[in-house]
Design a protein around this motif. Structure first.
Motif, PDB file in Angstrom:
ATOM      1  N   PRO A  81       0.836  -1.192   0.000  1.00 53.02           N
ATOM      2  CA  PRO A  81       0.000   0.000   0.000  1.00 53.02           C
ATOM      3  C   PRO A  81       0.877   1.251   0.000  1.00 53.02           C
ATOM      4  CG  PRO A  81      -0.034  -1.024   2.174  1.00 53.02           C
ATOM      5  CD  PRO A  81       0.739  -1.932   1.268  1.00 53.02           C
ATOM      6  N   PRO A  82       0.350   2.333  -0.581  1.00 50.25           N
ATOM      7  CA  PRO A  82       1.165   3.541  -0.735  1.00 50.25           C
ATOM      8  C   PRO A  82       1.456   4.234   0.593  1.00 50.25           C
ATOM      9  CG  PRO A  82      -1.070   3.939  -1.490  1.00 50.25           C
ATOM     10  CD  PRO A  82      -0.976   2.478  -1.165  1.00 50.25           C
ATOM     11  N   SER A  83       2.600   4.862   0.647  1.00 46.63           N
ATOM     12  CA  SER A  83       2.981   5.643   1.821  1.00 46.63           C
ATOM     13  C   SER A  83       2.071   6.865   1.946  1.00 46.63           C
ATOM     14  CB  SER A  83       4.436   6.111   1.690  1.00 46.63           C
ATOM     15  OG  SER A  83       4.539   7.068   0.639  1.00 46.63           O
ATOM     16  N   GLU A  84       2.120   7.470   3.104  1.00 47.36           N
ATOM     17  CA  GLU A  84       1.340   8.685   3.321  1.00 47.36           C
ATOM     18  C   GLU A  84       1.754   9.762   2.321  1.00 47.36           C
ATOM     19  OE1 GLU A  84      -0.286  10.966   7.196  1.00 47.36           O
ATOM     20  OE2 GLU A  84       1.891  10.679   7.152  1.00 47.36           O
ATOM     21  N   TYR A  85       3.043   9.861   2.034  1.00 51.80           N
ATOM     22  CA  TYR A  85       3.523  10.867   1.088  1.00 51.80           C
ATOM     23  C   TYR A  85       2.985  10.601  -0.318  1.00 51.80           C
ATOM     24  CZ  TYR A  85       6.337  14.174  -1.406  1.00 51.80           C
ATOM     25  OH  TYR A  85       6.725  15.224  -2.198  1.00 51.80           O
ATOM     26  N   ILE A  86       2.955   9.357  -0.741  1.00 46.48           N
ATOM     27  CA  ILE A  86       2.427   9.029  -2.075  1.00 46.48           C
ATOM     28  C   ILE A  86       0.938   9.346  -2.139  1.00 46.48           C
ATOM     29  CG2 ILE A  86       1.939   7.133  -3.686  1.00 46.48           C
ATOM     30  CD1 ILE A  86       4.885   8.202  -3.709  1.00 46.48           C
ATOM     31  N   ARG A  87       0.212   9.093  -1.074  1.00 49.90           N
ATOM     32  CA  ARG A  87      -1.216   9.464  -1.063  1.00 49.90           C
ATOM     33  C   ARG A  87      -1.366  10.976  -1.185  1.00 49.90           C
ATOM     34  NH1 ARG A  87      -1.164   6.082   3.357  1.00 49.90           N
ATOM     35  NH2 ARG A  87      -2.040   7.700   4.717  1.00 49.90           N
ATOM     36  N   TYR A  88      -0.492  11.719  -0.533  1.00 49.43           N
ATOM     37  CA  TYR A  88      -0.476  13.185  -0.650  1.00 49.43           C
ATOM     38  C   TYR A  88      -0.208  13.590  -2.100  1.00 49.43           C
ATOM     39  CZ  TYR A  88       1.902  17.761  -0.443  1.00 49.43           C
ATOM     40  OH  TYR A  88       2.327  19.048  -0.682  1.00 49.43           O
ATOM     41  N   GLU A  89       0.842  13.020  -2.701  1.00 52.58           N
ATOM     42  CA  GLU A  89       1.149  13.352  -4.104  1.00 52.58           C
ATOM     43  C   GLU A  89      -0.035  13.033  -5.021  1.00 52.58           C
ATOM     44  OE1 GLU A  89       5.753  13.274  -5.360  1.00 52.58           O
ATOM     45  OE2 GLU A  89       4.768  11.318  -5.322  1.00 52.58           O
ATOM     46  N   HIS A  90      -0.629  11.874  -4.807  1.00 47.86           N
ATOM     47  CA  HIS A  90      -1.749  11.465  -5.645  1.00 47.86           C
ATOM     48  C   HIS A  90      -2.894  12.472  -5.541  1.00 47.86           C
ATOM     49  CE1 HIS A  90      -5.221   9.132  -7.028  1.00 47.86           C
ATOM     50  NE2 HIS A  90      -4.337   8.535  -7.821  1.00 47.86           N
ATOM     51  N   SER A  91      -3.102  13.023  -4.355  1.00 54.68           N
ATOM     52  CA  SER A  91      -4.230  13.922  -4.131  1.00 54.68           C
ATOM     53  C   SER A  91      -4.150  15.199  -4.951  1.00 54.68           C
ATOM     54  CB  SER A  91      -4.352  14.278  -2.642  1.00 54.68           C
ATOM     55  OG  SER A  91      -3.385  15.240  -2.248  1.00 54.68           O
ATOM     56  N   PHE A  92      -2.952  15.630  -5.320  1.00 54.52           N
ATOM     57  CA  PHE A  92      -2.851  16.869  -6.095  1.00 54.52           C
ATOM     58  C   PHE A  92      -2.321  16.658  -7.509  1.00 54.52           C
ATOM     59  CE2 PHE A  92       1.287  16.902  -3.827  1.00 54.52           C
ATOM     60  CZ  PHE A  92       2.151  17.033  -4.907  1.00 54.52           C
ATOM     61  N   THR A  93      -2.130  15.420  -7.913  1.00 50.37           N
ATOM     62  CA  THR A  93      -1.598  15.164  -9.254  1.00 50.37           C
ATOM     63  C   THR A  93      -2.550  15.626 -10.350  1.00 50.37           C
ATOM     64  OG1 THR A  93      -0.139  13.409  -8.485  1.00 50.37           O
ATOM     65  CG2 THR A  93      -0.742  13.338 -10.799  1.00 50.37           C
ATOM     66  N   PHE A  94      -3.822  15.786 -10.033  1.00 54.34           N
ATOM     67  CA  PHE A  94      -4.742  16.332 -11.030  1.00 54.34           C
ATOM     68  C   PHE A  94      -4.265  17.690 -11.532  1.00 54.34           C
ATOM     69  CE2 PHE A  94      -6.418  18.308  -7.201  1.00 54.34           C
ATOM     70  CZ  PHE A  94      -6.809  19.570  -7.623  1.00 54.34           C
ATOM     71  N   THR A  95      -3.505  18.431 -10.698  1.00 57.04           N
ATOM     72  CA  THR A  95      -3.007  19.733 -11.129  1.00 57.04           C
ATOM     73  C   THR A  95      -1.925  19.577 -12.202  1.00 57.04           C
ATOM     74  OG1 THR A  95      -1.289  19.924  -9.399  1.00 57.04           O
ATOM     75  CG2 THR A  95      -3.517  20.739  -8.866  1.00 57.04           C
ATOM     76  N   ASN A  96      -1.063  18.548 -12.050  1.00 59.64           N
ATOM     77  CA  ASN A  96      -0.049  18.277 -13.073  1.00 59.64           C
ATOM     78  C   ASN A  96      -0.718  17.951 -14.397  1.00 59.64           C
ATOM     79  OD1 ASN A  96       1.038  17.353 -10.311  1.00 59.64           O
ATOM     80  ND2 ASN A  96       2.896  17.561 -11.499  1.00 59.64           N
ATOM     81  N   VAL A  97      -1.751  17.119 -14.332  1.00 58.05           N
ATOM     82  CA  VAL A  97      -2.484  16.717 -15.536  1.00 58.05           C
ATOM     83  C   VAL A  97      -3.145  17.936 -16.175  1.00 58.05           C
ATOM     84  CG1 VAL A  97      -4.377  15.287 -16.407  1.00 58.05           C
ATOM     85  CG2 VAL A  97      -2.783  14.348 -14.705  1.00 58.05           C
ATOM     86  N   ALA A  98      -3.758  18.779 -15.362  1.00 55.33           N
ATOM     87  CA  ALA A  98      -4.414  19.979 -15.887  1.00 55.33           C
ATOM     88  C   ALA A  98      -3.416  20.913 -16.565  1.00 55.33           C
ATOM     89  CB  ALA A  98      -5.146  20.709 -14.764  1.00 55.33           C
ATOM     90  N   ALA A  99      -2.180  20.914 -16.092  1.00 53.17           N
ATOM     91  CA  ALA A  99      -1.142  21.762 -16.686  1.00 53.17           C
ATOM     92  C   ALA A  99      -0.583  21.184 -17.982  1.00 53.17           C
ATOM     93  CB  ALA A  99      -0.017  21.993 -15.688  1.00 53.17           C
ATOM     94  N   GLY A 100      -0.874  19.902 -18.256  1.00 51.91           N
ATOM     95  CA  GLY A 100      -0.418  19.302 -19.504  1.00 51.91           C
ATOM     96  C   GLY A 100       0.468  18.090 -19.367  1.00 51.91           C
ATOM     97  N   GLU A 101       0.828  17.723 -18.141  1.00 55.44           N
ATOM     98  CA  GLU A 101       1.633  16.512 -17.956  1.00 55.44           C
ATOM     99  C   GLU A 101       0.760  15.275 -18.137  1.00 55.44           C
ATOM    100  OE1 GLU A 101       4.381  15.850 -14.648  1.00 55.44           O
ATOM    101  OE2 GLU A 101       4.079  17.942 -14.071  1.00 55.44           O
ATOM    102  N   GLU A 102       1.371  14.229 -18.642  1.00 54.93           N
ATOM    103  CA  GLU A 102       0.766  12.898 -18.607  1.00 54.93           C
ATOM    104  C   GLU A 102       1.420  12.208 -17.415  1.00 54.93           C
ATOM    105  OE1 GLU A 102       0.608  10.796 -22.512  1.00 54.93           O
ATOM    106  OE2 GLU A 102       1.735  12.581 -23.141  1.00 54.93           O
ATOM    107  N   VAL A 103       0.609  11.629 -16.536  1.00 58.26           N
ATOM    108  CA  VAL A 103       1.148  11.016 -15.321  1.00 58.26           C
ATOM    109  C   VAL A 103       0.631   9.593 -15.220  1.00 58.26           C
ATOM    110  CG1 VAL A 103       1.334  11.155 -12.804  1.00 58.26           C
ATOM    111  CG2 VAL A 103       1.193  13.265 -14.168  1.00 58.26           C
ATOM    112  N   ARG A 104       1.551   8.677 -14.917  1.00 59.55           N
ATOM    113  CA  ARG A 104       1.204   7.280 -14.691  1.00 59.55           C
ATOM    114  C   ARG A 104       1.869   6.792 -13.418  1.00 59.55           C
ATOM    115  NH1 ARG A 104       1.483   4.396 -20.681  1.00 59.55           N
ATOM    116  NH2 ARG A 104      -0.007   5.828 -21.681  1.00 59.55           N
ATOM    117  N   TRP A 105       1.255   5.745 -12.844  1.00 59.93           N
ATOM    118  CA  TRP A 105       1.714   5.144 -11.598  1.00 59.93           C
ATOM    119  C   TRP A 105       1.969   3.661 -11.846  1.00 59.93           C
ATOM    120  CZ3 TRP A 105       1.670   8.401  -7.239  1.00 59.93           C
ATOM    121  CH2 TRP A 105       1.015   9.619  -7.416  1.00 59.93           C
ATOM    122  N   LEU A 106       3.091   3.162 -11.347  1.00 60.11           N
ATOM    123  CA  LEU A 106       3.407   1.747 -11.468  1.00 60.11           C
ATOM    124  C   LEU A 106       3.647   1.162 -10.084  1.00 60.11           C
ATOM    125  CD1 LEU A 106       3.951  -0.680 -13.362  1.00 60.11           C
ATOM    126  CD2 LEU A 106       6.386  -0.070 -13.218  1.00 60.11           C
TER     127      LEU A 106
END
Length: 174
Positions: A81-106
């Motif tokens: 399961p993801p760390s607390e920090y990864i859950r934090y990053e995931h929570s705002f990654t929509f902003t990266n996507v909105a700015a034009g980044e393509e983001v994937r998680w493995l």
């Protein structure tokens, strides 16, 4: 201590085709993000409708570069399961996507057989690698840059293999 955004911005603005970023850590101790992480732990979440409250100037830079046709991709290899920090990053990654980044998680368990480098990196136009070196606690130490063909080829291969197996941000949940 962190890399100057202006020097990194110059690198990113010089890109003609692509900038890809591979993140391998489950936590980072980035001094400038501490307040945001602490607020997130207390329940604060970014409002998708309030773009002005998002991470500036990074998102402005991404939007500037992607509007010129540069492809910006970010792949994160994460333990589940993801760390607390990864859950934090995931929570705002929509902003990266909105700015034009393509983001994937493995999920790290799905990375078996991929020759991952020791350090996170940015790869600019498939020719220049910038490794981001962190200490054990996740504090940024330095960047190392190289155009050495074997290092570049290894990073291209690692990123492509991670990208092919990874799950788009929109489909990955933590």
């Amino acid at each position: 201590m962190s890399q100057s955004l202006s020097s990194f911005a110059d690198l990113l603005r010089a890109v003609e085709r692509s900038a890809v970023h591979l993140e391998l850590r489950d936590a980072y101790d980035m001094g400038n993000e501490t307040a945001g992480f602490e607020a997130w732990k207390r329940g604060h979440r970014l409002d998708p409708a309030d773009r002005a409250s998002w991470w500036r100037p990074w998102l402005d830079l991404v939007q500037e570069v992607t509007s010129k046709g540069v492809q910006v991709q970010r792949a994160r290899v994460v333990t589940e399961p993801p760390s607390e920090y990864i859950r934090y990053e995931h929570s705002f990654t929509f902003t990266n996507v909105a700015a034009g980044e393509e983001v994937r998680w493995l999920p790290r368990s799905s990375a078996a057989g991929i020759a991952l480098p020791e350090h996170d990196f940015w790869l600019f136009d498939g020719r220049l690698v910038q490794f981001n070196v962190f200490d054990e606690a996740g504090r940024w130490i330095r960047t190392d840059q190289t155009e050495e063909p074997a290092a570049v080829a290894g990073c291209v291969k690692a990123f492509d293999e991670v990208w092919d197996r990874a799950i788009s941000h929109e489909k990955y949940s933590v």
